[in-house]
Each structure stands twice: as C-alpha cells, then as structure tokens.
Design an enzyme around this catalytic site. Structure first.
Site, PDB file in Angstrom:
ATOM      1  N   HIS A 286      -5.518  96.524 -34.990  1.00 37.17           N
ATOM      2  CA  HIS A 286      -5.001  95.195 -34.655  1.00 37.17           C
ATOM      3  C   HIS A 286      -4.030  95.340 -33.485  1.00 37.17           C
ATOM      4  O   HIS A 286      -3.429  96.400 -33.279  1.00 37.17           O
ATOM      5  CB  HIS A 286      -4.263  94.592 -35.846  1.00 37.17           C
ATOM      6  CG  HIS A 286      -5.152  94.175 -36.962  1.00 37.17           C
ATOM      7  ND1 HIS A 286      -4.765  93.262 -37.915  1.00 37.17           N
ATOM      8  CD2 HIS A 286      -6.426  94.534 -37.293  1.00 37.17           C
ATOM      9  CE1 HIS A 286      -5.738  93.080 -38.783  1.00 37.17           C
ATOM     10  NE2 HIS A 286      -6.764  93.845 -38.429  1.00 37.17           N
TER      11      HIS A 286
ATOM     12  N   GLU B  75      -1.036  94.304 -33.044  1.00 36.71           N
ATOM     13  CA  GLU B  75       0.325  94.690 -33.426  1.00 36.71           C
ATOM     14  C   GLU B  75       0.429  96.186 -33.704  1.00 36.71           C
ATOM     15  O   GLU B  75       1.387  96.839 -33.279  1.00 36.71           O
ATOM     16  CB  GLU B  75       0.778  93.933 -34.687  1.00 36.71           C
ATOM     17  CG  GLU B  75       0.755  92.432 -34.553  1.00 36.71           C
ATOM     18  CD  GLU B  75      -0.514  91.790 -35.084  1.00 36.71           C
ATOM     19  OE1 GLU B  75      -0.399  90.722 -35.716  1.00 36.71           O
ATOM     20  OE2 GLU B  75      -1.618  92.337 -34.857  1.00 36.71           O
TER      21      GLU B  75
ATOM     22  N   CYS C 209      -0.912  89.695 -40.149  1.00 34.08           N
ATOM     23  CA  CYS C 209      -1.472  89.851 -41.486  1.00 34.08           C
ATOM     24  C   CYS C 209      -0.568  90.774 -42.306  1.00 34.08           C
ATOM     25  O   CYS C 209       0.431  91.299 -41.804  1.00 34.08           O
ATOM     26  CB  CYS C 209      -2.882  90.433 -41.396  1.00 34.08           C
ATOM     27  SG  CYS C 209      -2.921  92.159 -40.834  1.00 34.08           S
TER      28      CYS C 209
ATOM     29  N   CYS D 281      -0.208  94.351 -40.784  1.00 35.97           N
ATOM     30  CA  CYS D 281       0.662  94.374 -39.608  1.00 35.97           C
ATOM     31  C   CYS D 281       2.106  94.093 -39.982  1.00 35.97           C
ATOM     32  O   CYS D 281       3.016  94.717 -39.437  1.00 35.97           O
ATOM     33  CB  CYS D 281       0.147  93.396 -38.563  1.00 35.97           C
ATOM     34  SG  CYS D 281      -1.450  93.919 -37.872  1.00 35.97           S
TER      35      CYS D 281
END
Length: 163
Positions: free
Chosen positions: A62, A64, A92, A95
């Site tokens: 992801h 992040e 999410c 993260c």
C-alpha cells in the site's frame, strides 16, 4: 485528536497535491489510485509512494507502507517522530498499524473509506486510548479531488468488465 481539514491551510494542500500526483501514477500503472507523501518535521518531503500491490505482487504494498519504508530509510530510523503522512484515502487497519508502529505524529487523509477505513470510518485506531501511541488526524482534506480519482478508476474497471 481528530479535526476536520481547514481548506485554507496552504502547506497541507501543497503536500496533499503531491500525494494526489502519486495516486495518478498508480492510476497510470493500473493500480488502485492511492498516493502517500511523508514530510519531515522541517517540512521536507522524505517519501512519496503509490499503491503497488499488482506490480510488486505484494498484498502489503500500500502507498502508506511503501512511504513509511522510504521515510525510515531517509531518516535512518524506524521512528518517524515529528513526521506527517499525507494520504489520498483513509488508511486501512494494516496501514494504521504501521503508522502507529512508526510513531508518525500527524496523519492527513483525503477521501473516507467506508468499507475499510481504520482512522474514522470503521475503526479509530490512530486515536485508540488503549494503544501506546496516538496521532493527530486531519480528515477530509481535498476529499472531493481524492475521491474523484478513485471513482473514475473503479468506473473504468467496471466498464472494462462489461465489454
């Protein structure tokens, strides 16, 4: 502490614009268009990333997570004290956990994620008093711009599926 975004805050808009640029790179790469930027305490961009789950064949890739890894390398420390994360979509749970582990001080996000958001929508992990670290959160900065990129991407995907 969570607060709504102040659209007049030019610095925040500048850095969110950089995150949006990363999201557009993800869009071009046919990845879910989420971008992230991490800014050091002295207001320098030390990391910029976008989702790369497909490219890297990695479910943890992801924006992040990739940005946190870059920032830790730039600072040569896993602790990102004093840093601010700008991300185009509400993080999410995975993260949010990484954000807490990295000790990021401030998280600024754009669009809300009603299906997986772990900052405000479904969970409030970054401000859970049971955890040993909490973040200052600014929510909804440039939410329309961030959300439009995601909406266009998924509309395009659905249209491709019908062909």
């Amino acid at each position: 502490m969570i607060q709504e975004a102040n659209p007049d805050d030019v610095d925040h808009q500048l850095f969110m614009t950089r995150a949006i640029q990363q999201a557009l790179l993800a869009y071009e790469a046919d990845e879910v268009p989420v971008g992230a930027v991490i800014v050091s305490p002295d207001q320098k961009v030390i990391a910029a990333a976008y989702n790369q789950k497909i490219q890297l064949k990695d479910p943890t890739a992801h924006a992040e997570i990739l940005a946190i890894t870059q920032a830790a390398a730039a600072l040569e420390d896993w602790r990102l004290n004093g840093c601010t994360l700008y991300v185009t979509l509400e993080p999410c749970a995975m993260c949010a956990g990484a954000i807490l582990q990295a000790r990021i001080d401030t998280v600024v996000f754009g669009a809300y994620d009603p299906k997986a958001g772990a900052v405000q929508s479904l969970f409030q992990l970054l401000n859970d008093p049971r955890l040993n670290h909490r973040c200052h959160v600014i929510e909804g900065l440039m939410a329309d711009e961030c959300g439009q990129i995601l909406t266009a991407f998924f509309q395009e995907k659905r249209a491709q599926g019908k062909k």
